[in-house]
Design a protein around this motif. Structure first.
Motif, PDB file in Angstrom:
ATOM      1  N   CYS A  73       0.830  -1.205   0.000  1.00 41.30           N
ATOM      2  CA  CYS A  73       0.000   0.000   0.000  1.00 41.30           C
ATOM      3  C   CYS A  73       0.871   1.264   0.000  1.00 41.30           C
ATOM      4  N   HIS A  74       0.431   2.276  -0.741  1.00 46.15           N
ATOM      5  CA  HIS A  74       1.127   3.565  -0.773  1.00 46.15           C
ATOM      6  C   HIS A  74       0.503   4.450   0.307  1.00 46.15           C
ATOM      7  N   ILE A  75       1.281   4.782   1.351  1.00 44.75           N
ATOM      8  CA  ILE A  75       0.774   5.513   2.507  1.00 44.75           C
ATOM      9  C   ILE A  75       1.285   6.945   2.510  1.00 44.75           C
ATOM     10  N   VAL A  76       0.336   7.895   2.617  1.00 48.90           N
ATOM     11  CA  VAL A  76       0.675   9.313   2.728  1.00 48.90           C
ATOM     12  C   VAL A  76       0.185   9.800   4.088  1.00 48.90           C
ATOM     13  N   LEU A  77       1.083  10.403   4.857  1.00 43.64           N
ATOM     14  CA  LEU A  77       0.744  10.946   6.170  1.00 43.64           C
ATOM     15  C   LEU A  77       0.490  12.441   6.024  1.00 43.64           C
ATOM     16  N   LEU A  78      -0.659  12.906   6.532  1.00 43.95           N
ATOM     17  CA  LEU A  78      -1.024  14.322   6.520  1.00 43.95           C
ATOM     18  C   LEU A  78      -0.890  14.883   7.925  1.00 43.95           C
ATOM     19  N   THR A  79      -0.326  16.085   8.054  1.00 44.17           N
ATOM     20  CA  THR A  79      -0.205  16.687   9.374  1.00 44.17           C
ATOM     21  C   THR A  79      -0.419  18.192   9.301  1.00 44.17           C
ATOM     22  N   ALA A  85      11.771  16.222  12.184  1.00 46.44           N
ATOM     23  CA  ALA A  85      11.863  15.013  13.019  1.00 46.44           C
ATOM     24  C   ALA A  85      10.684  14.082  12.779  1.00 46.44           C
ATOM     25  N   THR A  86       9.455  14.627  12.714  1.00 41.78           N
ATOM     26  CA  THR A  86       8.299  13.760  12.492  1.00 41.78           C
ATOM     27  C   THR A  86       8.284  13.218  11.072  1.00 41.78           C
ATOM     28  N   ALA A  87       8.766  13.998  10.121  1.00 41.62           N
ATOM     29  CA  ALA A  87       8.833  13.508   8.736  1.00 41.62           C
ATOM     30  C   ALA A  87       9.782  12.311   8.644  1.00 41.62           C
ATOM     31  N   VAL A  88      10.937  12.431   9.263  1.00 45.85           N
ATOM     32  CA  VAL A  88      11.911  11.334   9.252  1.00 45.85           C
ATOM     33  C   VAL A  88      11.340  10.105   9.953  1.00 45.85           C
ATOM     34  N   GLY A  94       7.291   3.681   7.819  1.00 46.51           N
ATOM     35  CA  GLY A  94       6.630   3.079   6.663  1.00 46.51           C
ATOM     36  C   GLY A  94       5.818   3.994   5.774  1.00 46.51           C
ATOM     37  N   ALA A  95       5.744   5.282   6.080  1.00 44.78           N
ATOM     38  CA  ALA A  95       5.016   6.197   5.191  1.00 44.78           C
ATOM     39  C   ALA A  95       5.810   6.397   3.903  1.00 44.78           C
ATOM     40  N   ASN A  96       5.099   6.512   2.791  1.00 43.06           N
ATOM     41  CA  ASN A  96       5.755   6.786   1.516  1.00 43.06           C
ATOM     42  C   ASN A  96       5.926   8.281   1.287  1.00 43.06           C
ATOM     43  N   ASP A  97       5.038   9.073   1.880  1.00 37.66           N
ATOM     44  CA  ASP A  97       5.104  10.520   1.705  1.00 37.66           C
ATOM     45  C   ASP A  97       4.537  11.192   2.947  1.00 37.66           C
ATOM     46  N   TYR A  98       4.840  12.480   3.084  1.00 40.66           N
ATOM     47  CA  TYR A  98       4.493  13.259   4.265  1.00 40.66           C
ATOM     48  C   TYR A  98       4.104  14.644   3.782  1.00 40.66           C
ATOM     49  N   LEU A  99       2.862  15.055   4.016  1.00 41.19           N
ATOM     50  CA  LEU A  99       2.387  16.353   3.544  1.00 41.19           C
ATOM     51  C   LEU A  99       1.834  17.180   4.694  1.00 41.19           C
ATOM     52  N   THR A 100       1.972  18.494   4.557  1.00 40.01           N
ATOM     53  CA  THR A 100       1.462  19.414   5.558  1.00 40.01           C
ATOM     54  C   THR A 100       0.136  20.001   5.111  1.00 40.01           C
ATOM     55  N   LYS A 101      -0.830  20.069   6.034  1.00 45.02           N
ATOM     56  CA  LYS A 101      -2.100  20.723   5.762  1.00 45.02           C
ATOM     57  C   LYS A 101      -1.885  22.228   5.841  1.00 45.02           C
ATOM     58  N   PRO A 102      -2.581  23.023   5.105  1.00 49.11           N
ATOM     59  CA  PRO A 102      -3.497  22.659   4.029  1.00 49.11           C
ATOM     60  C   PRO A 102      -2.721  22.209   2.804  1.00 49.11           C
ATOM     61  N   LEU A 108      -1.690  16.575  -3.494  1.00 47.49           N
ATOM     62  CA  LEU A 108      -2.162  15.368  -2.814  1.00 47.49           C
ATOM     63  C   LEU A 108      -2.242  14.181  -3.769  1.00 47.49           C
ATOM     64  N   VAL A 109      -2.807  14.399  -4.949  1.00 48.83           N
ATOM     65  CA  VAL A 109      -2.921  13.319  -5.938  1.00 48.83           C
ATOM     66  C   VAL A 109      -1.534  12.862  -6.376  1.00 48.83           C
ATOM     67  N   ASN A 110      -0.620  13.808  -6.552  1.00 46.51           N
ATOM     68  CA  ASN A 110       0.740  13.455  -6.952  1.00 46.51           C
ATOM     69  C   ASN A 110       1.454  12.658  -5.858  1.00 46.51           C
ATOM     70  N   ALA A 111       1.185  12.980  -4.595  1.00 46.92           N
ATOM     71  CA  ALA A 111       1.791  12.224  -3.490  1.00 46.92           C
ATOM     72  C   ALA A 111       1.206  10.819  -3.407  1.00 46.92           C
ATOM     73  N   LEU A 112      -0.098  10.695  -3.656  1.00 49.96           N
ATOM     74  CA  LEU A 112      -0.734   9.382  -3.610  1.00 49.96           C
ATOM     75  C   LEU A 112      -0.297   8.501  -4.780  1.00 49.96           C
ATOM     76  N   CYS A 113      -0.152   9.103  -5.942  1.00 55.03           N
ATOM     77  CA  CYS A 113       0.216   8.350  -7.154  1.00 55.03           C
ATOM     78  C   CYS A 113       1.380   9.028  -7.867  1.00 55.03           C
ATOM     79  N   PRO A 114       2.578   8.929  -7.313  1.00 57.05           N
ATOM     80  CA  PRO A 114       3.716   9.562  -7.976  1.00 57.05           C
ATOM     81  C   PRO A 114       4.023   8.864  -9.309  1.00 57.05           C
ATOM     82  N   ASN A 115       4.580   9.607 -10.211  1.00 60.63           N
ATOM     83  CA  ASN A 115       4.992   9.080 -11.524  1.00 60.63           C
ATOM     84  C   ASN A 115       3.839   8.566 -12.369  1.00 60.63           C
ATOM     85  N   THR A 116       2.640   9.106 -12.140  1.00 59.32           N
ATOM     86  CA  THR A 116       1.507   8.761 -12.996  1.00 59.32           C
ATOM     87  C   THR A 116       0.897  10.052 -13.504  1.00 59.32           C
ATOM     88  N   ASP A 117       0.188   9.964 -14.588  1.00 57.94           N
ATOM     89  CA  ASP A 117      -0.442  11.138 -15.167  1.00 57.94           C
ATOM     90  C   ASP A 117      -1.942  11.087 -14.956  1.00 57.94           C
TER      91      ASP A 117
END
Length: 176
Positions: A73-79, A85-88, A94-102, A108-117
């Motif tokens: 599973c491709h896991i993206v953590l939102l904070t 420190a929390t990103a590391v 096991g997170a694949n990506d880490y994004l800050t709100k907002p 978001l779509v690019n983080a969930l599905c990198p390298n896709t169009d």
């Protein structure tokens, strides 16, 4: 693409679900860690969007069990409160990506599905990039909300003088 959204804020979870459904995801929502683990086992999502703060729980504590259940599973953590420190730590767990709100939808779509169009909503550049003043104002509002409107506690958490914070709060929010 089956997406499990783990978010305790029901309105945000609903908005994310609607928008990501338009992007081609089949969305399911969990509001607690217990719901998340049960749904993860039942639907075996291909993608997972996890909020770092789930009411009184820490979403990062779910990373290890979720990664055990869903190794592919491709896991993206939102904070709302990002730090290096929390990103590391999130990546280590096991997170694949880490994004800050907002976060904007294309990011978001690019983080969930990198390298896709994947087709993303048409968004103008002015809608995707926030000014530094707007980001500061939104961050102050988030911290103030977390401190239940307590100005002194918010000022301490932001490492700011209370009077400075009060002046910033009196200003109208700047445009995005």
């Amino acid at each position: 693409m089956r997406l499990l959204i783990i978010e305790d804020d029901e309105s945000l979870a609903s908005t994310l679900s609607r928008r990501l459904t338009k992007q081609g995801f089949i969305c399911n929502v969990a509001h607690t860690s217990q719901q998340a683990l049960v749904l993860a086992e039942q639907i075996t999502p291909t993608h997972l969007l996890l909020d770092m703060k789930l009411a009184d729980e820490n979403g990062m504590a779910l990373l290890t069990p979720l990664r055990g259940l869903l190794p592919q599973c491709h896991i993206v953590l939102l904070t709302g409160f990002a730090s290096i420190a929390t990103a590391v730590e999130a990546m280590r767990l096991g997170a694949n990506d880490y994004l800050t709100k907002p976060v904007d939808m294309p990011t978001l779509v690019n983080a969930l599905c990198p390298n896709t169009d994947l087709p993303t909503e048409v968004v103008s550049a002015s809608d995707t990039v926030m000014s530094a003043e707007r980001l500061e104002w939104e961050h102050i509002q988030q911290v103030l909300h977390c401190n239940q409107g307590n100005i002194s506690a918010t000022a301490r958490q932001l490492n700011m003088h209370r009077r400075t914070l009060q002046r910033k709060l009196q200003k109208k929010p700047v445009k995005r």
